[in-house]
Scaffold this active site. Structure first.
Site, PDB file in Angstrom:
ATOM      1  N   ASP A   1       7.986  48.117 -21.344  1.00 24.03           N
ATOM      2  CA  ASP A   1       8.060  49.211 -20.383  1.00 24.03           C
ATOM      3  C   ASP A   1       6.842  50.123 -20.405  1.00 24.03           C
ATOM      4  OD1 ASP A   1       8.560  50.375 -22.878  1.00 24.03           O
ATOM      5  OD2 ASP A   1       9.803  51.951 -22.007  1.00 24.03           O
TER       6      ASP A   1
ATOM      7  N   ASP B   1       9.883  44.481 -26.448  1.00 23.89           N
ATOM      8  CA  ASP B   1       9.444  45.743 -27.033  1.00 23.89           C
ATOM      9  C   ASP B   1      10.678  46.512 -27.518  1.00 23.89           C
ATOM     10  OD1 ASP B   1       7.556  47.863 -27.589  1.00 23.89           O
ATOM     11  OD2 ASP B   1       8.350  48.886 -25.831  1.00 23.89           O
TER      12      ASP B   1
ATOM     13  N   ASP C   1       2.279  47.461 -23.070  1.00 19.71           N
ATOM     14  CA  ASP C   1       2.922  46.150 -22.932  1.00 19.71           C
ATOM     15  C   ASP C   1       2.348  45.326 -21.778  1.00 19.71           C
ATOM     16  OD1 ASP C   1       4.814  46.655 -25.002  1.00 19.71           O
ATOM     17  OD2 ASP C   1       5.981  47.877 -23.620  1.00 19.71           O
TER      18      ASP C   1
END
Length: 615
Positions: A358, A161, A362
């Protein structure tokens, strides 16, 4: 729950923080009748909301279900010892039976079984993996079990990410621009003074930057804030606004159009400052790349990863810029949780895949990956629950540490297991041929066990060539110069502003700006660079094993000195004539823009190469 915005009594455009679902750090405006997903946070004023779905049908509940399904679909990890035991056990029994058949003696069969030690599988491989788990924990990496560490050591693809992982996760001031005749420090001071009353994430970044630069803020009066537009109030007797501008792009003055263009190229947000209804300056803000991200990416490739991708819910422009800077293989922007899961599944079909994230959005992708890694220091509980590995510190370079530890622990485990079994097979062959009776075989078996266990314990030690921990004095110097970099960012802004001013005005204002730049270079920038050269770099050379590690940075110091001397010479010539000469302008602009570029690159290189060494 899923909802829609109902017409409010007072017409307003709600400002929402959707980062928990999309990863997009910028806040978004929604209009009347627009759909609103559950889990978003109101970042603006009061508005009316009409619920159109139950909690069971909400976006957040869908993310939870997606994570549960993805985790259930993932096959259990087949451990290293299990794979070797699948053929070693029947081979041992077969050789013992063959010895009995050929010799007709059960003693020879017993001798084969005595030296067929299972300890390389039962003890040596697990000891290496547990040692790896211990080393990872000391680096702030919590691995749930040995299977996850083994899988991490075989990983070849990484999906990561962006927001909060590769970037800082919160905006910071990129640049301060001022209208002709105004100073950038005053623009930032007035904007921060007013933004003290705002809870907006951009306002917090502006106030924080003013604090870093040591600006004395005034107390605003008659303040107000309109969601999606910005704050207004009185500061030092002037009517001030900070936020969006009502002017159309084509109606902006020339300096403001240049600022708007820079913001577009950098993927930055703009907070415009007006003083008494006149556009006076602008603050550009951006979610910056982590200092340790480029170094981490290089280390991950060195550890064996061959494909690195970024999955983000952010816009394509900033995502592509981050991907280009880091040299990633592919960037997928605008990804919703279901899109991330699909991308993870596609990569898993090709190779062992790691997913790093995080945010709540996700969690499903972490559950779907072979190894899910959560940024636990600032991440959500959902990601930590879905992940196999949790980074307990807010440092992305710990992921590279974990990868290197996993690769080494798995290599030692394979070496211990395979080496132990090869020695056992050699002893079993000797026993089959009658050369090794049971009693000596038992002693040899114990020697093999001790050898492979001692070898497995090497996973507790750092690998050869690892950089030793920084000495306390060196770490103190690194922290000092990193802080000074933050303090010197206003000098970089002033250099660029002076270069732009000289392009449009060669009169007294330009000469005054040049004098100010020379003063900033003499009093602040050059002493910082000289102190780095004579104090920080010798300490780093001692730590890193020679001057070769800082030669490139020293060459940058030489270029900075050269450009500063050249600018000082231009100022001396201008002072002698009372004004800038036309023949000076081209070279002077080149010196200022060149110095700005060299300093930005030099600061970035130091922050990446040296400052990220500090824990």
């Amino acid at each position: 729950m899923r909802s829609t915005l109902a017409p409010a009594r007072r017409q307003t455009r709600p400002l929402l923080d959707e980062s928990v679902l999309t990863g997009e750090s910028a806040q978004v405006e929604r209009g009347t009748t627009d759909a609103v997903r559950s889990g978003v946070v109101n970042a603006g004023g009061v508005f009316e909301l009409e619920a159109t779905a139950t909690a069971q049908d909400s976006t957040y509940a869908e993310i939870v279900r997606l994570a549960q399904h993805a985790g259930a679909e993932r096959a259990p990890t087949v451990r290293l010892a299990e794979r070797y035991a699948a053929w070693f056990l029947p081979l041992s029994v077969g050789m013992a039976g063959l010895a009995w058949v050929l010799s007709g003696s059960a003693v020879r069969a017993v001798a084969v079984l005595v030296v067929a030690t299972p300890c390389p599988l039962l003890l040596a491989a697990p000891v290496a993996i547990v040692s790896g788990l211990s080393r990872a924990a000391r680096r702030g990496v919590i691995v749930r079990d040995g299977g996850a560490l083994e899988s991490l050591g075989r990983a070849r693809t990484l999906l990561i990410d962006k927001t909060g992982t590769l970037t800082a996760g919160r905006p910071r001031v990129l640049e301060v621009a001022a209208a002709p005749g105004r100073a950038t420090a005053e623009v930032l001071r007035l904007a921060a003074s007013l933004d003290q009353i705002s809870g907006h994430v951009l306002a917090e970044a502006i106030v924080r930057e003013a604090g870093v630069r040591g600006l004395a803020l005034s107390v605003p009066g008659q303040t107000g804030e309109e969601a999606g537009r910005g704050a207004s109030g009185t500061v030092d007797g002037h009517r001030v606004t900070v936020g969006k501008t009502a002017l159309a792009p084509e109606a902006l003055p020339g300096w403001a159009r240049a600022v708007d263009n820079r913001a577009l190229l950098d993927g930055a947000a703009i907070a415009w400052l007006t003083i008494d209804d006149t556009l006076a300056g602008a603050v550009l803000l951006q979610d910056p790349l982590r200092h340790d991200a480029p170094r981490t990416v290089r280390r991950l490739r060195e550890a064996g990863l061959t494909r690195l991708m970024m999955l983000t819910g952010d816009r394509a422009e900033p995502a592509r810029e981050v991907g280009a800077v880091l040299g990633l293989d592919e960037v997928l922007a605008g990804q919703l949780p279901a899109d991330k899961v699909a991308a993870v599944r596609a990569e898993r079909a090709r190779a062992v895949t790691v997913m790093v994230g995080d945010g709540v959005n996700d969690a499903p992708a972490l559950a779907a990956a072979d190894i899910g890694v959560a940024m636990g220091a600032r991440g959500s509980t959902a990601t930590s629950e879905a992940a196999d590995i949790v980074l307990t510190t807010d440092r992305v370079d710990r992921l590279a540490d974990a990868m290197e530890i996993a690769v080494r622990a798995r290599r030692i485990a394979v070496q211990s297991a395979a080496g132990g079994m090869m020695m056992s097979l050699a002893a079993m062959t000797a026993a089959l041929l009658g050369w090794l009776p049971p009693a000596p075989g038992a002693l040899l078996q114990e020697a093999i066990d001790i050898a492979v266990i001692l070898n497995a314990l090497r996973a507790l030690l750092p690998a050869r060539g690892n950089v030793a921990p920084l000495e306390p004095d060196t770490e103190t110097l690194i922290h000092r110069f990193a802080t000074e970099h933050e303090d010197l960012r206003d000098v970089l802004d002033a250099i660029r502003e002076a270069a732009g001013l000289i392009s449009t005005d060669q009169g007294p204002q330009a000469l005054l700006a040049l004098r100010q730049i020379d003063q900033l270079l003499t009093d602040r920038l050059l002493p910082h660079e000289h102190a780095e050269e004579h104090r920080l770099y010798p300490a780093l050379n001692k730590q890193l094993g020679g001057p070769g590690n800082t030669e490139t940075m020293s060459r940058a110091h030489t270029e900075i000195d050269r450009l500063a001397r050249r600018i000082a010479t231009h100022l001396q010539l201008a002072n002698e004539g009372g004004a800038l000469r036309p023949e000076q302008l081209d070279d002077l602009r080149a010196c200022l823009y060149g110095l700005h570029t060299v300093l930005r690159l030099h600061f970035s290189q130091e922050e990446e190469s040296y400052f990220s060494l500090s824990s």
